[in-house]
Design a protein around this motif. Structure first.
Motif, PDB file in Angstrom:
ATOM      1  N   ALA A   1       2.416  -1.068  -4.531  1.00  0.00           N
ATOM      2  CA  ALA A   1       1.855  -0.392  -3.360  1.00  0.00           C
ATOM      3  C   ALA A   1       0.347  -0.572  -3.210  1.00  0.00           C
ATOM      4  CB  ALA A   1       2.183   1.104  -3.435  1.00  0.00           C
ATOM      5  N   ASP A   2      -0.310  -1.092  -4.231  1.00  0.00           N
ATOM      6  CA  ASP A   2      -1.764  -1.232  -4.223  1.00  0.00           C
ATOM      7  C   ASP A   2      -2.171  -2.433  -3.371  1.00  0.00           C
ATOM      8  OD1 ASP A   2      -4.504  -1.721  -4.882  1.00  0.00           O
ATOM      9  OD2 ASP A   2      -4.241  -0.647  -6.770  1.00  0.00           O
ATOM     10  N   LYS A   3      -2.980  -2.196  -2.348  1.00  0.00           N
ATOM     11  CA  LYS A   3      -3.370  -3.259  -1.424  1.00  0.00           C
ATOM     12  C   LYS A   3      -4.290  -4.293  -2.069  1.00  0.00           C
ATOM     13  CE  LYS A   3      -7.321  -0.663   0.428  1.00  0.00           C
ATOM     14  NZ  LYS A   3      -7.950  -0.102   1.654  1.00  0.00           N
ATOM     15  N   ASN A   4      -4.842  -3.979  -3.232  1.00  0.00           N
ATOM     16  CA  ASN A   4      -5.759  -4.905  -3.909  1.00  0.00           C
ATOM     17  C   ASN A   4      -5.079  -5.729  -5.010  1.00  0.00           C
ATOM     18  OD1 ASN A   4      -8.170  -4.092  -2.500  1.00  0.00           O
ATOM     19  ND2 ASN A   4      -8.086  -2.182  -3.679  1.00  0.00           N
ATOM     20  N   ILE A   5      -3.770  -5.521  -5.197  1.00  0.00           N
ATOM     21  CA  ILE A   5      -3.079  -6.160  -6.310  1.00  0.00           C
ATOM     22  C   ILE A   5      -1.862  -6.936  -5.829  1.00  0.00           C
ATOM     23  CG2 ILE A   5      -1.722  -5.725  -8.413  1.00  0.00           C
ATOM     24  CD1 ILE A   5      -3.536  -3.350  -8.978  1.00  0.00           C
ATOM     25  N   ASN A   6      -1.697  -8.129  -6.336  1.00  0.00           N
ATOM     26  CA  ASN A   6      -0.456  -8.883  -6.189  1.00  0.00           C
ATOM     27  C   ASN A   6       0.331  -8.748  -7.480  1.00  0.00           C
ATOM     28  OD1 ASN A   6      -0.732  -9.988  -3.582  1.00  0.00           O
ATOM     29  ND2 ASN A   6      -2.092 -11.595  -4.344  1.00  0.00           N
ATOM     30  N   LEU A   7       1.553  -8.270  -7.394  1.00  0.00           N
ATOM     31  CA  LEU A   7       2.403  -8.145  -8.573  1.00  0.00           C
ATOM     32  C   LEU A   7       3.373  -9.323  -8.581  1.00  0.00           C
ATOM     33  CD1 LEU A   7       3.103  -6.403 -11.041  1.00  0.00           C
ATOM     34  CD2 LEU A   7       4.811  -5.251  -9.626  1.00  0.00           C
ATOM     35  N   ILE A   8       3.102 -10.282  -9.477  1.00  0.00           N
ATOM     36  CA  ILE A   8       3.922 -11.489  -9.572  1.00  0.00           C
ATOM     37  C   ILE A   8       5.010 -11.254 -10.609  1.00  0.00           C
ATOM     38  CG2 ILE A   8       3.848 -13.975  -9.971  1.00  0.00           C
ATOM     39  CD1 ILE A   8       0.844 -13.860  -9.462  1.00  0.00           C
ATOM     40  N   SER A   9       6.209 -11.718 -10.325  1.00  0.00           N
ATOM     41  CA  SER A   9       7.302 -11.502 -11.271  1.00  0.00           C
ATOM     42  C   SER A   9       8.140 -12.756 -11.442  1.00  0.00           C
ATOM     43  CB  SER A   9       8.199 -10.349 -10.808  1.00  0.00           C
ATOM     44  OG  SER A   9       8.876 -10.683  -9.617  1.00  0.00           O
ATOM     45  N   LYS A  10       8.853 -12.786 -12.568  1.00  0.00           N
ATOM     46  CA  LYS A  10       9.738 -13.905 -12.869  1.00  0.00           C
ATOM     47  C   LYS A  10      10.713 -13.457 -13.951  1.00  0.00           C
ATOM     48  CE  LYS A  10       9.492 -18.886 -13.556  1.00  0.00           C
ATOM     49  NZ  LYS A  10       8.567 -20.037 -13.678  1.00  0.00           N
ATOM     50  N   PRO A  11      12.001 -13.842 -13.843  1.00  0.00           N
ATOM     51  CA  PRO A  11      12.941 -13.482 -14.912  1.00  0.00           C
ATOM     52  C   PRO A  11      12.436 -13.977 -16.261  1.00  0.00           C
ATOM     53  CG  PRO A  11      14.114 -14.350 -13.016  1.00  0.00           C
ATOM     54  CD  PRO A  11      12.652 -14.574 -12.753  1.00  0.00           C
ATOM     55  N   GLY A  12      12.460 -13.106 -17.241  1.00  0.00           N
ATOM     56  CA  GLY A  12      11.892 -13.445 -18.544  1.00  0.00           C
ATOM     57  C   GLY A  12      12.799 -14.342 -19.366  1.00  0.00           C
TER      58      GLY A  12
ATOM     59  N   LYS B   1      -0.378 -18.733 -11.371  1.00  0.00           N
ATOM     60  CA  LYS B   1       1.081 -18.804 -11.347  1.00  0.00           C
ATOM     61  C   LYS B   1       1.632 -18.412 -12.711  1.00  0.00           C
ATOM     62  CE  LYS B   1       1.408 -22.595  -7.976  1.00  0.00           C
ATOM     63  NZ  LYS B   1       1.927 -23.969  -7.744  1.00  0.00           N
ATOM     64  N   ILE B   2       2.818 -17.805 -12.690  1.00  0.00           N
ATOM     65  CA  ILE B   2       3.527 -17.592 -13.952  1.00  0.00           C
ATOM     66  C   ILE B   2       4.214 -18.900 -14.287  1.00  0.00           C
ATOM     67  CG2 ILE B   2       5.329 -16.308 -15.136  1.00  0.00           C
ATOM     68  CD1 ILE B   2       4.867 -13.967 -13.345  1.00  0.00           C
ATOM     69  N   PRO B   3       3.960 -19.467 -15.460  1.00  0.00           N
ATOM     70  CA  PRO B   3       4.542 -20.759 -15.795  1.00  0.00           C
ATOM     71  C   PRO B   3       6.020 -20.666 -16.160  1.00  0.00           C
ATOM     72  CG  PRO B   3       3.158 -19.991 -17.573  1.00  0.00           C
ATOM     73  CD  PRO B   3       3.021 -18.990 -16.461  1.00  0.00           C
ATOM     74  N   ALA B   4       6.566 -21.795 -16.586  1.00  0.00           N
ATOM     75  CA  ALA B   4       7.997 -21.866 -16.890  1.00  0.00           C
ATOM     76  C   ALA B   4       8.401 -20.865 -17.947  1.00  0.00           C
ATOM     77  CB  ALA B   4       8.360 -23.279 -17.351  1.00  0.00           C
ATOM     78  N   THR B   5       7.546 -20.674 -18.924  1.00  0.00           N
ATOM     79  CA  THR B   5       7.815 -19.688 -19.970  1.00  0.00           C
ATOM     80  C   THR B   5       6.860 -18.521 -19.727  1.00  0.00           C
ATOM     81  OG1 THR B   5       6.260 -20.840 -21.435  1.00  0.00           O
ATOM     82  CG2 THR B   5       8.579 -21.389 -21.643  1.00  0.00           C
ATOM     83  N   PRO B   6       7.331 -17.467 -19.040  1.00  0.00           N
ATOM     84  CA  PRO B   6       6.444 -16.365 -18.664  1.00  0.00           C
ATOM     85  C   PRO B   6       5.651 -15.811 -19.836  1.00  0.00           C
ATOM     86  CG  PRO B   6       8.604 -16.117 -17.653  1.00  0.00           C
ATOM     87  CD  PRO B   6       8.704 -17.265 -18.621  1.00  0.00           C
ATOM     88  N   TYR B   7       4.470 -15.334 -19.508  1.00  0.00           N
ATOM     89  CA  TYR B   7       3.546 -14.731 -20.464  1.00  0.00           C
ATOM     90  C   TYR B   7       2.764 -15.766 -21.252  1.00  0.00           C
ATOM     91  CZ  TYR B   7       5.558 -10.404 -19.004  1.00  0.00           C
ATOM     92  OH  TYR B   7       5.965  -9.360 -18.228  1.00  0.00           O
TER      93      TYR B   7
END
Length: 538
Positions: free
Chosen positions: A279-290, A521-527
């Protein structure tokens, strides 16, 4: 009065000079990354945790090959191209020319990267006669040993300055994917020779230099790691000038810093904070299946975990759904296999152990523990992608197992000590996990459950099953992926039956990023966190 005016003028000059310096510093682009823990060290050959590779090695080092960002497609890096012999035992790499090493260390390389550096890097890990093979404080080349590369690589040869050849003892299907991993980061042979001559070999791992996009500047333990852009980076100078890792163990504090713009990217958010981040207008929350697994490892060398029935009983006495709901809060899924469902060869036909306290109690009685047992379990002292709250999960498991008469003493250690003790086999049972490195199932099975993994320290259960090992070793020799998948599916059936672990959960990877950060970007192996293509805009 003249003296007073002179002093005043000098003071004004000094103030203006300081202001000019501050303005210059502010003009430079600095990205602050709030990381979750101090690194084990700064040498990617020696350590097997994400903290080390992601927070310490990745800015400084390159490998021969790497992933295309966000995919599992292998692309050239320090090697421009490669060929593989028809029998799969010879890999020949043509090396990139004009690649510079950093010059931030006491001794400075005078030549560009070449084949000598590749030969030295792998000879050091695999050749006991190499003067840099002997390590301090009982350390080992964890990945190299866990993956059995000492039994795979026959020799690494320099053909000429820009060509290097790997000869394998037998075909090894995951080999190219293995070289994507950070243990295969290339060191400077010339730098090592300078240290050897000065009698300071240990500096190689304390103050390593590489060819990566950022140079190491300084490290204040448990506080901050500083890097600066490498002007001569072969891949193009990074867009940011300074990269700072602000070591912040508490996820709530990391989030507070992110909201205050004290850092622009943070690791491992708390599941409870995800809604407010979205909900934060200053943040992009990027996600990817772990591509990960969180688990409890039983040390099968110690009672009562040398008994399969005990391991199965405890597997049936954990309410995983409650753990997922309470701790992961929807940002994950229950695990039933040692590999995540996002990985090819996942065996969905395996049936998870049901949550069945009555059956669990029956198995304990059959195993010779009708009155239960007293055991110790280590819980994770830091937040990891596969486990957002080790202590809370430990408390939930403690309560579950108490229902079948098993009393659990919860113990933990500082992260570095936790890892060191586990490699020595001090644990009775422990919480652990893994985030995939290269998109190959062998990266999980070989490191975490193989017989070689016991020697290297990555196999925390110290479980060595001949039938399981035979399957995963055979899978490495087969070139056709469908045939390899069949072997890994059979191996998962054995792992489930023998239960050296309790598979807990696979998490979803989330990375909150300030909206003024572009190119992340979140790469192929997240984190894994890479910042060479990242920029900060107003």
């Amino acid at each position: 009065m003249k003296n007073g005016k002179f002093v005043a003028k000098l003071s004004l000059v000094a103030v203006l000079s300081v202001c000019a310096g501050l303005a210059s510093a502010q003009a430079k682009k600095t990205l602050v990354f709030c990381s979750e823990a101090s690194p084990e060290g700064f040498s990617p050959q020696l350590y097997t945790t994400g903290t080390t590779f992601d927070a310490s090695a990745s800015p400084m080092f390159n490998r021969l090959v790497e992933f295309e960002m966000g995919t599992t497609t292998i692309k050239p890096a320090l090697a421009e191209s490669w060929t593989i012999s028809d029998d799969g035992t010879i890999y020949t790499f043509k090396l990139r020319k004009g690649v510079k090493f950093h010059s931030s260390a006491k001794f400075k390389p005078t030549r560009d990267f070449n084949a000598d550096d590749v030969v030295f890097t792998f000879d050091r890990m695999g050749n006991p006669a190499n003067p840099f093979h002997t390590l301090e404080r009982g350390q080992t080349f964890g990945y190299y040993l866990d993956m059995g590369l000492n039994n795979i690589i026959d020799k690494v040869e320099k053909v000429d300055d820009s060509t290097v050849r790997f000869k394998l003892k037998h075909p090894e299907s995951p080999f190219l994917a293995d070289l994507v991993m950070y243990f295969a980061s290339i060191y400077s042979e010339e730098y090592a020779a300078q240290l050897q001559k000065a009698g300071t070999r240990e500096i190689l791992d304390r103050e390593p230099i590489g060819t990566g996009p950022f140079e190491f500047v300084s490290y204040q333990k448990d506080a901050v790691i500083r890097y600066k852009a490498f002007d001569s980076y072969w891949g193009g100078r990074p867009k940011i000038d300074n990269l700072i890792y602000a070591i912040t163990p508490d996820a709530s504090v990391r989030y507070a810093k992110l909201k205050a713009n004290e850092c622009q990217v943070m690791s491992y958010p708390k599941p409870a904070d995800l809604a407010s981040m979205k909900a934060d207008k200053n943040i992009n929350l990027i996600s990817k299946p772990g591509m990960n697994i969180g688990y409890i490892a039983f040390n099968v060398e110690k009672k009562p975990f040398d008994n399969k029935l005990v391991r199965q009983a405890l597997s049936m006495a954990i309410d995983k759904e409650t753990i997922l709901k309470t701790v992961y809060q929807g940002a994950g899924q229950v695990a039933k296999n040692p590999i995540p469902p996002t990985l090819w060869s996942y065996n969905d036909k395996v049936k998870d152990y049901p949550y069945d306290l009555k059956k669990a109690k029956e198995l304990l009685t059959k195993a010779g523990y009708p009155n239960g047992a007293e055991i110790e379990m280590w819980y994770l002292p830091v937040q990891r992608p596969y486990n957002p709250d080790g202590k809370r999960i430990g408390e939930l498991i403690q309560a579950d197992w108490a229902k079948i008469g098993v009393k659990v003493k919860l113990t933990t250690y500082e992260w570095g000590e936790y890892l060191k003790r586990s490699k020595q086999g001090d644990q009775q049972s422990m919480m652990f996990g893994w985030s995939g490195d290269n998109g190959d199932p062998d990266n999980f099975f070989g490191n975490l459950l193989s017989c070689d993994g016991v020697k290297g320290g990555g196999n925390a259960s110290r479980w060595c099953d001949k039938d399981f090992d035979a399957l995963i070793q055979k899978a490495k020799l087969v070139s056709k992926q469908s045939d390899r998948a069949t072997l890994y599916e059979k191996a998962q059936v054995i792992a489930h039956e023998e239960a050296p672990w309790i598979d807990i959960a696979h998490s979803v990877g989330f990375v909150p990023v300030r909206k003024n950060v572009v190119g992340f970007k979140i790469p192929a192996t997240p984190y894994s966190f890479f910042f060479d293509k990242v920029d900060i805009v107003k």
